[in-house]
Write a protein that holds these residues in place. Structure first.
Motif, short mmCIF file in Angstrom:
data_model
loop_
_atom_site.label_atom_id
_atom_site.label_comp_id
_atom_site.label_asym_id
_atom_site.label_seq_id
_atom_site.Cartn_x
_atom_site.Cartn_y
_atom_site.Cartn_z
N LYS A 28 14.31 -6.95 -1.28
CA LYS A 28 13.62 -6.33 -0.13
C LYS A 28 14.60 -5.80 0.90
N GLU A 58 3.57 -14.00 -4.08
CA GLU A 58 3.31 -13.02 -3.03
C GLU A 58 4.54 -12.18 -2.74
N TYR A 78 14.10 -12.15 -4.41
CA TYR A 78 13.16 -11.17 -3.86
C TYR A 78 13.58 -10.73 -2.47
N LYS A 131 5.02 -9.46 -5.35
CA LYS A 131 4.13 -8.31 -5.14
C LYS A 131 4.67 -7.42 -4.01
N GLU A 132 5.09 -8.04 -2.90
CA GLU A 132 5.62 -7.28 -1.77
C GLU A 132 6.87 -6.50 -2.18
N THR A 133 7.75 -7.15 -2.94
CA THR A 133 8.99 -6.52 -3.39
C THR A 133 8.69 -5.36 -4.32
N ASP A 134 7.77 -5.57 -5.23
CA ASP A 134 7.40 -4.52 -6.19
C ASP A 134 6.85 -3.29 -5.47
N ASP A 135 6.01 -3.53 -4.45
CA ASP A 135 5.43 -2.42 -3.69
C ASP A 135 6.52 -1.64 -2.94
N LEU A 136 7.45 -2.37 -2.33
CA LEU A 136 8.54 -1.72 -1.61
C LEU A 136 9.40 -0.87 -2.54
N SER A 169 8.58 0.43 -5.42
CA SER A 169 7.83 1.59 -5.91
C SER A 169 7.89 2.72 -4.88
N ASN A 170 7.79 2.35 -3.62
CA ASN A 170 7.91 3.32 -2.53
C ASN A 170 9.31 3.94 -2.51
#
Length: 278
Positions: A223, A151, A219, A154-159, A161-162
């Motif tokens: 973040k 999990e 991670y 996924k959160e780190t990847d989304d951040l 990408s932003n």
């Protein structure tokens, strides 16, 4: 004279026969009593922690070795896992407390109760089964850490990408090349993004190596950099809102429990901590 010998021999035979019968009877009765007592009062050291290993399900092949050497090795393992498991349980406590919306509570409770049972067996000096329970506890902890690490990835990847999208916008801004401050801002945040993706990669490598604690820590670092990038590249109003929304994530990155009630985070390494255990 012969008659006396005959009578005497007969008396000896009768006495011996009677004594033999009495001894056999006592032995039989005593043997049954001892056997029943053994079955009814099987020693705790021959039972599993859940009581499944009993006289009714006695299976010598499943009974762990209980020799002096086995106990010596068990104590070595216990001393290692006692500290390691406790540190990981505290890490889980922080994460679960900061992510109450996630379905991780039951897994944490199982890990918590498993550690408590293993410690109880250890204090009772039942080191063989204490070791088994500490090892099972480590497996339960590892299962939950693996779920959390996925999990967090996924959160780190989304951040990130932003962050990459924000940096691209800054890179394409016509003022960036002419404004030294904008150029410096671009360079600084590009470096942050590189470090973040490096931490993400290290976290993935750690995960593949089954080192889930290390993976989570990587991670968290990623973040931390990502949040700083987003705050730096956002407008003032947006940055303030982002900082407020990310307070819980920031506290978690520092391994602290965020207390929503008073909008403060409580330190996990000193001072007062919010009670979140089962």
């Amino acid at each position: 004279m012969n008659m006396r010998k005959l009578i005497f021999s007969g008396m000896i035979f009768v006495l011996c026969a009677g004594l033999s019968i009495s001894i056999n009877a006592q032995t039989a009765g005593g043997g049954d009593a001892t056997s029943k007592e053994y079955k009814d009062k099987l020693d705790d050291s021959t039972k599993n922690a859940d009581g499944s290993y009993s006289s009714k399900t006695l299976d010598p092949s499943k009974k762990p070795e209980d020799s002096y050497l086995a106990k010596f090795h068990a104590i070595e393992v216990i001393q290692l896992l006692m500290k390691e498991n406790l540190e990981q349980i505290y890490l889980l406590k922080v994460i679960v407390s900061n992510n109450k919306e996630k379905p991780w509570g039951d897994g944490f409770k199982k890990a918590y109760e498993g550690y408590k049972l293993a410690m109880e067996l250890y204090y009772r000096r039942n080191v063989i089964y204490a070791r088994l329970n500490f090892e099972n506890n480590r497996k339960d902890i590892s299962i939950l850490l693996e779920i959390i690490a996925k999990e967090y990835r996924k959160e780190t990847d989304d951040l990130l990408s932003n962050c990459a999208a924000r940096i691209m916008e800054l890179h394409l801004n016509e003022q960036t090349k002419s404004d030294p401050n904008k150029t410096e801002e671009l360079f600084k945040n590009q470096m942050r993004l590189r470090i973040s993706y490096g931490q993400l990669d290290d976290g993935i490598v750690s995960f593949d190596n089954k080192n889930f604690v290390s993976s989570i820590l990587h991670y968290r670092v990623a973040k931390t950099y990502a949040i700083k990038i987003l705050e730096d590249l956002s407008k003032k109003e947006e940055s303030e809102k982002l900082s407020k929304d990310m307070q819980k994530v920031k506290a978690d990155n520092l391994n602290r429990i965020f207390d929503v009630s008073d909008n403060k985070d409580t330190s996990g390494t000193g001072g007062t901590t919010k009670k979140t255990g089962p």
